[in-house]
Design a protein around this motif. Structure first.
Motif, mmCIF file in Angstrom:
data_model
loop_
_atom_site.group_PDB
_atom_site.id
_atom_site.type_symbol
_atom_site.label_atom_id
_atom_site.label_comp_id
_atom_site.label_asym_id
_atom_site.label_seq_id
_atom_site.Cartn_x
_atom_site.Cartn_y
_atom_site.Cartn_z
ATOM 1 N N VAL A 86 42.050 39.233 45.289
ATOM 2 C CA VAL A 86 43.465 39.553 45.119
ATOM 3 C C VAL A 86 43.844 39.534 43.641
ATOM 4 O O VAL A 86 44.587 40.394 43.162
ATOM 5 C CB VAL A 86 44.344 38.580 45.929
ATOM 6 C CG1 VAL A 86 45.826 38.787 45.614
ATOM 7 C CG2 VAL A 86 44.096 38.770 47.419
ATOM 8 N N ALA A 87 43.326 38.554 42.900
ATOM 9 C CA ALA A 87 43.586 38.488 41.462
ATOM 10 C C ALA A 87 43.134 39.771 40.778
ATOM 11 O O ALA A 87 43.859 40.343 39.944
ATOM 12 C CB ALA A 87 42.868 37.281 40.849
ATOM 13 N N ALA A 88 41.930 40.226 41.132
ATOM 14 C CA ALA A 88 41.400 41.446 40.526
ATOM 15 C C ALA A 88 42.290 42.646 40.828
ATOM 16 O O ALA A 88 42.590 43.460 39.953
ATOM 17 C CB ALA A 88 39.975 41.697 41.023
ATOM 18 N N MET A 89 42.741 42.755 42.083
ATOM 19 C CA MET A 89 43.596 43.888 42.444
ATOM 20 C C MET A 89 44.956 43.792 41.761
ATOM 21 O O MET A 89 45.513 44.802 41.309
ATOM 22 C CB MET A 89 43.767 43.959 43.959
ATOM 23 C CG MET A 89 44.585 45.158 44.424
ATOM 24 S SD MET A 89 43.947 46.748 43.805
ATOM 25 C CE MET A 89 42.458 46.899 44.797
ATOM 26 N N GLN A 90 45.508 42.591 41.649
ATOM 27 C CA GLN A 90 46.770 42.426 40.923
ATOM 28 C C GLN A 90 46.631 42.893 39.478
ATOM 29 O O GLN A 90 47.532 43.547 38.929
ATOM 30 C CB GLN A 90 47.204 40.963 40.931
ATOM 31 C CG GLN A 90 47.781 40.461 42.238
ATOM 32 C CD GLN A 90 48.209 39.009 42.113
ATOM 33 O OE1 GLN A 90 47.377 38.103 42.034
ATOM 34 N NE2 GLN A 90 49.504 38.780 42.084
ATOM 35 N N GLY A 91 45.504 42.535 38.856
ATOM 36 C CA GLY A 91 45.280 42.945 37.475
ATOM 37 C C GLY A 91 45.167 44.448 37.332
ATOM 38 O O GLY A 91 45.750 45.052 36.407
ATOM 39 N N ARG A 92 44.431 45.085 38.242
ATOM 40 C CA ARG A 92 44.292 46.541 38.182
ATOM 41 C C ARG A 92 45.653 47.214 38.384
ATOM 42 O O ARG A 92 46.014 48.149 37.664
ATOM 43 C CB ARG A 92 43.320 47.011 39.274
ATOM 44 C CG ARG A 92 41.895 46.514 39.126
ATOM 45 C CD ARG A 92 41.004 47.147 40.188
ATOM 46 N NE ARG A 92 39.765 46.405 40.373
ATOM 47 C CZ ARG A 92 39.494 45.634 41.425
ATOM 48 N NH1 ARG A 92 40.372 45.527 42.409
ATOM 49 N NH2 ARG A 92 38.351 44.999 41.506
#
Length: 467
Positions: free
Chosen positions: A327-333
């Motif tokens: 989820v962190a990765a998707m939030q960043g993208r």
């Protein structure tokens, strides 16, 4: 693609930070990542990657026990039976730290290959467009930021009455410095981290006492799944103290003493604190900038990762959306796609799968039992895994598959899998939830026989909506 030069500064090099950096660089921005401890952040260096590597090592230990039940024994060249497999803590931890460091190096190489600048140091927001960085070499530099992403993560919560010393009283980030396996470890906290690490040390050969303040372990998870895990813990020799809240931990000459609120004490060689985490959002200039935070200190964001201040975004554990690296990765993208004018869809957590790496694992996606109990429009079926032919072959006796669907339509709304490698088995359920497939579409897909995934298809067949 952006049409003018844009400077992006990212505070934090964990999954939210480095995935955002890759997107921003490929969209043509000038990107600087400020990271104090190393690329990958806590997820790679001290949390997710190391803990799952430790758990994987414990899984290998348990394979010996399973093999014995199948009639397979270890034997030395002279024909004598080998009775015990032994974990060498120093060797295990050295490998884990080397693995984490190698992953961090790979991430840095990926960033540098697309032109991202990496600064080792601690950053602080000076004003809307300026970040000050105290670098590892003692210098101070200022960065211009057209776009700022906060990805500072979280750190283990500690108790004032149980101050970690890195030797006997430990957070989950400190356990990899141990050179000997704890003889008797008292794990305080029965959430995901506590349950996973209690399982790991039990599998490695330690005596384990799990102190749980709630009625059962994993209180935030599916109750049926948590009951299976607690039963497995007890069956394998773990001492689980339910409804037992820790008051403090003290060092003794021989180890530690954990005091409980009700006056009881628990002795051990080590104590592991697993009582949650706190966001790392204090002291970095957010108050002065006016970035809105919750009472817990988490940065408030919307579904495209915007904070309350224009041009400032946030991703990962510092936001408290879902404490998952994925989820962190998707939030960043999403933050970079939005900030730099690319096509973007708001974050949806409907199809996000999560996994607890106990043995067996617990994987979930979509709605859960609580929502099903509150709605007459949701149907559920649960199949014990022990009935599955592949499970019989592998001597799997604990676990189940549970599916939720909407009555009348058959749309798959969620699922729970409790099984070895449930993290792999949940994927077809996540596909169904994300793409709003019906139980009939799932069940009409032919599975391998025999396979554990056959139980997912069978559960879907039992949820068939007749006309």
């Amino acid at each position: 693609m952006i049409t003018r030069a844009t400077s992006v500064v990212i505070l934090g090099g964990g999954p939210g930070g480095y995935e955002a950096a890759l997107v921003a660089a490929r969209l043509g921005a000038g990107v600087t990542v400020v990271e104090q401890d190393g690329l990958g952040g806590a997820a790679v260096l001290t949390d997710c990657v190391p803990s799952k590597a430790l758990i994987s090592t414990a899984d290998y230990m348990s394979d010996f026990e399973v093999a014995a039940g199948l009639g397979v024994r270890l034997q030395d060249p002279e024909g004598d039976e080998v009775s015990d497999a032994v974990a060498q803590a120093e060797t295990v931890n050295r490998r884990i730290l080397q693995l984490a460091a190698a992953q961090s190096v790979d991430i840095q190489a990926s960033l540098e290959s697309v032109g991202v600048r990496v600064l080792r140091g601690r950053g602080r927001v000076v004003d809307r467009g300026t970040v000050s960085v105290d670098t590892a070499d003692g210098a101070r530099t200022k960065l211009r930021a057209d776009v700022l992403l906060l990805a500072t993560g979280a750190t283990p919560r500690v108790l004032p009455s149980a101050v970690p010393d890195g030797q006997r009283i430990l957070t989950w980030q400190q356990i990899y410095s141990l050179t000997e396996l704890p003889r008797r470890i008292v794990v305080i906290g029965s959430g995901v981290t506590g349950a996973e690490l209690a399982q790991a040390y039990l599998g490695l050969g330690s005596e384990v006492v799990l102190v749980s303040s709630r009625d059962r372990v994993l209180p935030g998870e599916d109750a049926d799944a948590a009951t299976v895990i607690e039963d497995v813990f007890r069956k394998r020799g773990m001492e689980v103290l339910s409804r037992s809240r820790a008051a403090g931990v003290e060092r003794t000459e021989a180890g530690v003493v954990v005091s409980l609120v009700d006056g009881r004490t628990v002795e051990g060689s080590h104590a592991l604190l697993a009582v949650g985490s706190v966001p790392q959002t204090a002291g970095i200039g957010l108050e002065e900038l006016g970035v809105e935070r919750s009472e817990s200190g988490h940065v408030t964001v919307d579904r495209v990762s915007r904070t309350s201040v224009a041009g400032v975004y946030a991703a990962g554990d510092c936001t408290g959306v879902l404490p998952l690296a994925s989820v962190a990765a998707m939030q960043g993208r999403i933050a970079m796609w939005h900030a730099l004018g690319d096509a973007v869809a708001p974050l949806s957590v409907r199809g996000v799968a999560a996994n607890i790496f106990t043995d067996p694992e617990i994987a979930t996606v979509g709605i859960g039992q609580r929502e099903a109990d509150e709605s007459p429009d949701i149907e559920v079926v649960r199949l014990p895994l022990a009935r599955n032919p592949r499970a019989k072959m592998q001597a799997i006796t604990d676990g189940f598959v549970k599916l939720f669907c909407r009555k009348g339509y058959g749309t798959v709304l969620g699922g729970v899998v409790v099984a070895p490698k449930a993290s792999e088995l949940i994927f077809p359920v996540a596909l169904a939830v994300q793409n709003r497939l019906s139980v009939d579409q799932v069940s009409s897909t032919i599975t391998v026989y025999p396979s554990l995934s056959g139980s997912i298809a069978e559960a879907a067949r039992q949820l068939h909506q007749s006309e």
